[in-house]
Design an enzyme around this catalytic site. Structure first.
Site, PDB file in Angstrom:
ATOM      1  N   HIS A 140      18.269  -8.870   1.307  1.00  0.00           N
ATOM      2  CA  HIS A 140      17.813  -7.477   1.183  1.00  0.00           C
ATOM      3  C   HIS A 140      18.920  -6.545   0.677  1.00  0.00           C
ATOM      4  O   HIS A 140      19.222  -5.525   1.274  1.00  0.00           O
ATOM      5  CB  HIS A 140      17.273  -6.943   2.515  1.00  0.00           C
ATOM      6  CG  HIS A 140      16.185  -7.757   3.115  1.00  0.00           C
ATOM      7  ND1 HIS A 140      15.580  -7.412   4.305  1.00  0.00           N
ATOM      8  CD2 HIS A 140      15.581  -8.899   2.695  1.00  0.00           C
ATOM      9  CE1 HIS A 140      14.655  -8.321   4.592  1.00  0.00           C
ATOM     10  NE2 HIS A 140      14.642  -9.228   3.632  1.00  0.00           N
ATOM     11  N   ARG A 201      12.265  -1.347   1.590  1.00  0.00           N
ATOM     12  CA  ARG A 201      12.763  -2.568   2.226  1.00  0.00           C
ATOM     13  C   ARG A 201      13.737  -3.310   1.331  1.00  0.00           C
ATOM     14  O   ARG A 201      14.875  -3.563   1.707  1.00  0.00           O
ATOM     15  CB  ARG A 201      11.592  -3.483   2.598  1.00  0.00           C
ATOM     16  CG  ARG A 201      12.017  -4.771   3.315  1.00  0.00           C
ATOM     17  CD  ARG A 201      10.789  -5.575   3.745  1.00  0.00           C
ATOM     18  NE  ARG A 201      11.174  -6.787   4.452  1.00  0.00           N
ATOM     19  CZ  ARG A 201      11.331  -7.974   3.870  1.00  0.00           C
ATOM     20  NH1 ARG A 201      11.137  -8.101   2.554  1.00  0.00           N
ATOM     21  NH2 ARG A 201      11.673  -9.034   4.588  1.00  0.00           N
ATOM     22  N   GLY A 219       7.831  -7.387   0.324  1.00  0.00           N
ATOM     23  CA  GLY A 219       7.345  -7.212   1.671  1.00  0.00           C
ATOM     24  C   GLY A 219       7.968  -8.230   2.609  1.00  0.00           C
ATOM     25  O   GLY A 219       8.729  -9.113   2.192  1.00  0.00           O
ATOM     26  N   GLU A 225       4.871  -4.956  -2.879  1.00  0.00           N
ATOM     27  CA  GLU A 225       4.358  -3.691  -3.400  1.00  0.00           C
ATOM     28  C   GLU A 225       4.821  -3.411  -4.826  1.00  0.00           C
ATOM     29  O   GLU A 225       5.895  -3.858  -5.247  1.00  0.00           O
ATOM     30  CB  GLU A 225       4.844  -2.526  -2.521  1.00  0.00           C
ATOM     31  CG  GLU A 225       4.396  -2.575  -1.088  1.00  0.00           C
ATOM     32  CD  GLU A 225       4.964  -1.440  -0.258  1.00  0.00           C
ATOM     33  OE1 GLU A 225       4.606  -1.344   0.935  1.00  0.00           O
ATOM     34  OE2 GLU A 225       5.772  -0.633  -0.787  1.00  0.00           O
ATOM     35  N   TYR A 235       8.490   6.059   1.622  1.00  0.00           N
ATOM     36  CA  TYR A 235       7.639   4.926   1.263  1.00  0.00           C
ATOM     37  C   TYR A 235       7.325   4.026   2.462  1.00  0.00           C
ATOM     38  O   TYR A 235       6.754   2.964   2.292  1.00  0.00           O
ATOM     39  CB  TYR A 235       8.244   4.181   0.075  1.00  0.00           C
ATOM     40  CG  TYR A 235       8.028   4.987  -1.179  1.00  0.00           C
ATOM     41  CD1 TYR A 235       6.967   4.731  -2.027  1.00  0.00           C
ATOM     42  CD2 TYR A 235       8.827   6.095  -1.452  1.00  0.00           C
ATOM     43  CE1 TYR A 235       6.717   5.518  -3.135  1.00  0.00           C
ATOM     44  CE2 TYR A 235       8.590   6.898  -2.557  1.00  0.00           C
ATOM     45  CZ  TYR A 235       7.535   6.603  -3.395  1.00  0.00           C
ATOM     46  OH  TYR A 235       7.273   7.403  -4.480  1.00  0.00           O
ATOM     47  N   TYR A 243      -0.364  -0.425   2.505  1.00  0.00           N
ATOM     48  CA  TYR A 243      -1.181   0.792   2.576  1.00  0.00           C
ATOM     49  C   TYR A 243      -1.252   1.344   4.005  1.00  0.00           C
ATOM     50  O   TYR A 243      -1.019   0.638   4.985  1.00  0.00           O
ATOM     51  CB  TYR A 243      -2.587   0.499   2.060  1.00  0.00           C
ATOM     52  CG  TYR A 243      -2.578  -0.095   0.680  1.00  0.00           C
ATOM     53  CD1 TYR A 243      -2.423   0.707  -0.439  1.00  0.00           C
ATOM     54  CD2 TYR A 243      -2.696  -1.472   0.508  1.00  0.00           C
ATOM     55  CE1 TYR A 243      -2.399   0.164  -1.709  1.00  0.00           C
ATOM     56  CE2 TYR A 243      -2.661  -2.026  -0.768  1.00  0.00           C
ATOM     57  CZ  TYR A 243      -2.511  -1.211  -1.868  1.00  0.00           C
ATOM     58  OH  TYR A 243      -2.477  -1.751  -3.122  1.00  0.00           O
TER      59      TYR A 243
END
Length: 453
Positions: A140, A201, A219, A225, A235, A243
């Protein structure tokens, strides 16, 4: 959470050979995770390799020049050398911005540095730190770069500490916006803060087109996304995945003005690099985002709606069979280049990654309409004050229009072609390389490169 849309029912694989002679060839192999691909104004592909090498490749021959080895790069699982962007006025300001992970004592971090390209020695030199001390981890880390209107945009991951994404005191889990010298712009959403948007993320794809920043984001177990980025907006991560459709998510979305994605996938695809396609070589791809995926090993076409703010249909490009796909770039001639990500992430073992090209060998670079062959000429080239656009051997059925687009994909000038030869003033345009695009009504008919000095 996953949005239940009929759109999901129209995802399908397409054999694009039926619409154009889609051909794939390997340009170069035996590479180590080409993380970023940039099609440069010198008609070369500039790319980073995860082990710290910045390279430049001639697309036709596959010849590679190694421009720089950043020895401070440290590979740690997903970490290493990541995103890159060239200065939009590269011919006059040959700056290259690169993101990479490094060790500060024993602490793993992310840095963005600027290098200068020396065309005489064909090397990069004079590294200067733009921003550093961004938290990093084995996973990440982001990190894609863009330059828009003289500002540097940087995606950062949450570095596996999910709370950082909502912490405006942290550089992680954000889209950062800086001046090109690393200072914070006065018009950022929060004074003295580098954040442009937050609640991210791990965004690993980003492109600017249609006056919008589109971004892909990994995700966790659900909801990869695609987002359209808005200034100063949240976000949602980690409270919101995809969503706003659970009670907890709806409450947080209302309180924090969360922006929902324009598309999300469950199961996840491991969405990655992305570019915008609008070239007549492949008419079926026009006005679409093309997106690579790692886990799904597929190139996706995301057709945009008329406003370019939502996805109207999704297709798989069935011919691309190279396992994990890392990044994508598109040449001014409409050729598509994709890098793979199949080597061992540690850097050990055989280097098996490739850069491949997708093209139509029958395409003549100028569209044909009912056996007419329009020919476009722009002169003087380079231009300083006036540019003359001359069209030969073509009768327009709709309105004859032109657009001048900079290297960021922004339309900087547009208008009508009054006759077969039209002179336009370009004195106000910054020096650099541009695309001149000529339309017959809504149909793109011709593209050529223009230099302004």
């Amino acid at each position: 959470m996953k949005k239940l849309l009929l759109l999901l029912l129209i995802v399908f694989s397409v054999d694009t050979d039926a619409e154009a002679q889609l051909t794939v060839r390997v340009v170069r192999d035996s590479l180590f995770i080409p993380w970023e691909l940039v099609y440069g104004p010198d008609n070369h592909i500039w790319f980073t390799q995860k082990n710290g090498y910045i390279c430049r490749m001639q697309p036709a021959s596959g010849k590679i020049d190694t421009l720089y080895n950043e020895t401070n790069t440290r590979i740690q699982s997903e970490g290493g050398m990541l995103g890159m962007v060239l200065h939009p006025q590269f011919s006059n300001t040959p700056h290259v911005f690169v993101a990479y992970n490094y060790l500060d004592a024993s602490v793993y971090k992310l840095r963005v540095a600027r290098y200068e390209y020396n065309s005489t020695t064909n090397t990069l030199q004079n590294p200067q730190t733009i921003i550093e001390n961004i938290g990093a981890a084995s996973f990440h880390n982001g990190c894609r770069l863009l330059i828009i209107d003289g500002y540097l945009y940087i995606t950062t991951g949450d570095a596996t500490v999910t709370s950082t994404s909502q912490n405006l005191g942290s550089l992680n889990g954000k889209l950062l916006r800086l001046n090109l010298d690393g200072s914070i712009p006065a018009d950022n959403p929060i004074a003295g803060n580098a954040a442009w948007s937050w609640g991210h993320r791990n965004a690993q794809g980003m492109v600017y087109a249609n006056g919008k920043i589109y971004q892909t984001e990994h995700g966790a177990n659900t909801d990869d996304e695609v987002n359209v980025i808005q200034k100063g907006r949240n976000y949602g991560w980690p409270t919101v995945q995809g969503y706003c459709n659970t009670a907890t998510e709806i409450s947080f979305c209302n309180d924090s003005a969360v922006v929902e994605p324009i598309e999300a996938w469950t199961p996840t695809l491991a969405v990655c690099g992305m570019d915008y396609y609008d070239h007549p070589m492949f008419p079926q791809f026009q006005k679409s985002l093309l997106m690579t995926t790692l886990k799904d090993s597929t190139l996706y076409q995301l057709k945009l709606n008329t406003a370019s703010d939502d996805v109207s249909s999704i297709s798989k490009v069935a011919l691309i069979k190279y396992r994990r796909l890392r990044d994508i770039c598109i040449s001014p001639e409409g050729r598509i280049y994709i890098s793979t990500s199949n080597s061992a992430s540690s850097g050990t073992g055989t280097r098996i990654d490739r850069i491949v090209e997708i093209y139509d060998p029958s395409y003549n670079s100028i569209a044909q309409t009912e056996n007419q062959q329009p020919s476009i000429e722009a002169y003087p080239n380079p231009a300083t004050d006036m540019l003359t656009i001359k069209i030969k051997q073509y009768v327009f059925k709709g309105s004859a229009d032109y657009k001048i687009v900079n290297m960021n994909g922004q339309v900087v000038m547009q208008g009508k072609l009054q006759n077969s030869s039209t002179a336009i003033g370009v004195k106000t345009l910054p020096a650099g390389l541009y695309k001149l695009m000529v339309y017959d009504g809504a149909a793109l008919q011709a593209v050529t490169g223009v230099a302004i000095q």
